[in-house]
Design an enzyme around this catalytic site. Structure first.
Site, short mmCIF file in Angstrom:
data_model
loop_
_atom_site.label_atom_id
_atom_site.label_comp_id
_atom_site.label_asym_id
_atom_site.label_seq_id
_atom_site.Cartn_x
_atom_site.Cartn_y
_atom_site.Cartn_z
N ASN A 108 0.51 -1.25 0.28
CA ASN A 108 0.48 0.36 -0.16
C ASN A 108 0.95 0.89 0.26
O ASN A 108 1.88 1.09 0.22
CB ASN A 108 -0.83 -0.10 1.18
CG ASN A 108 -2.28 0.76 1.47
OD1 ASN A 108 -2.13 1.52 0.38
ND2 ASN A 108 -2.04 1.57 2.14
N HIS A 110 0.88 5.62 1.26
CA HIS A 110 0.41 6.04 2.46
C HIS A 110 0.67 7.06 2.28
O HIS A 110 1.81 7.56 2.69
CB HIS A 110 0.15 5.01 4.21
CG HIS A 110 -0.05 6.56 4.99
ND1 HIS A 110 -1.78 6.01 4.62
CD2 HIS A 110 0.00 6.77 5.78
CE1 HIS A 110 -2.51 6.83 5.70
NE2 HIS A 110 -1.06 7.86 6.56
N SER A 137 4.40 6.92 2.62
CA SER A 137 5.56 5.69 2.31
C SER A 137 4.34 4.44 1.93
O SER A 137 3.73 4.37 1.34
CB SER A 137 4.95 5.26 4.10
OG SER A 137 5.86 6.15 4.61
N ASP A 146 -2.48 0.57 8.29
CA ASP A 146 -0.99 1.14 8.25
C ASP A 146 -0.03 0.76 9.08
O ASP A 146 0.76 2.21 9.48
CB ASP A 146 -2.11 3.09 7.64
CG ASP A 146 -2.48 3.26 6.98
OD1 ASP A 146 -3.20 2.87 5.68
OD2 ASP A 146 -3.59 4.27 7.40
C1 GRF Z 1 -3.26 8.20 -2.77
O1 GRF Z 1 -2.49 9.68 -2.08
C2 GRF Z 1 -2.13 7.73 -1.50
O2 GRF Z 1 -1.46 7.98 -1.09
C3 GRF Z 1 -4.05 7.47 -1.17
O3 GRF Z 1 -4.33 7.53 -2.07
C4 GRF Z 1 -4.65 8.71 -2.55
C5 GRF Z 1 -4.48 8.04 -3.88
O4 GRF Z 1 -4.78 9.03 -5.42
N1 GRF Z 1 -3.38 6.55 -0.70
P1 GRF Z 1 -4.47 8.62 -6.15
O5 GRF Z 1 -6.12 7.95 -7.02
O6 GRF Z 1 -3.65 7.35 -7.22
O7 GRF Z 1 -4.62 9.13 -7.69
#
Ligand code: GRF
Length: 213
Positions: A108, A110, A137, A146
């Site tokens: 994932n 984050h 991260s 997370d």
């Molecule tokens: C990203 O900022 C990521 O960190 C979080 O959700 C957002 C997704 O953005 N988990 P996108 O859909 O890839 O534009």
């Protein structure tokens, strides 16, 4: 086979786009074999279709409970013979049963320097606290939200004139650099999870890989 990637999305899919682009240029030596969205109208689905990647909508609202929703996801992931599951803005909490089933195979991204700021609204919380550093991260997914072993982080300095908008944009740019890099390493077999430790080229990582862009 870590070179068969499935990306799970719920929204815009800008990280998905960065991964698609990196697969197309050969920077990631792997194939995105499918994209699953729990949101039927997520723009990420359009991005996948434009790249001729199979898509599947699994709308969580149509399932009686999390177990049934996840059973359908597992079925599709198995059908696509997934090696690596990449969460990219996927906005559903996954049950321990699902997470454990794919342990070491699911990552994932984050938008914070974990372990700081788990959960939502990370940029606003960083600004409210007055932190000087922020970033994103990438971690293996474990049952606790997370909290899985961190593989890599990209860092930016928070400037006095930064706003929610500028910080959001800066961190997203970091994400678009870092996610393809880490996925490329995993696809090349360079990164693995053993127990709750991350290994790079067979060596246990004492700290996350940190990149300052
Ligand atoms: C990203 O900022 C990521 O960190 C979080 O959700 C957002 C997704 O953005 N988990 P996108 O859909 O890839 O534009």
């Amino acid at each position: 086979m870590t070179n068969r990637i499935v990306v799970l999305v719920s929204g815009n899919g800008s990280n998905l786009q960065a991964l698609i682009d990196s697969c197309q240029t050969g920077r990631i030596r792997a194939e995105i074999v499918g994209v699953i969205s729990n949101v039927p109208h997520a723009y990420a689905l359009e991005r996948a279709r434009l790249a001729n990647i199979p898509t599947q909508v699994i709308d969580h609202r149509k399932y009686p409970d999390r177990a049934a929703f996840e059973a359908e996801m597992s079925r599709v992931l198995q059908e696509w013979q997934v090696g690596l599951i990449v969460l990219a803005g996927f906005m559903r909490v996954l049950t321990p049963a699902f997470v454990n089933r794919f342990s070491g195979q699911m990552i994932n991204i984050h938008p914070s320097l974990l372990p700081a700021y788990r959960g939502l609204h990370t940029h606003a919380r960083v600004l409210a606290t007055g932190d000087k550093m922020h970033g994103c991260s990438i971690h293996f997914v474990t049952a606790e939200l997370d909290a899985g072993a961190i593989i890599a982080q990209a860092i930016t300095h928070v400037m006095p004139n930064d706003t929610l908008e500028t910080l959001t944009q800066e961190v997203q740019e970091l994400e678009h650099h870092l996610y393809p890099l880490v996925v490329a390493w995993i696809a090349a077999g360079r990164i693995a999870l053993l127990g709750n430790k991350v290994y790079l080229d067979g060596q246990e990582l004492q700290d996350p890989i940190r990149i300052c862009l």
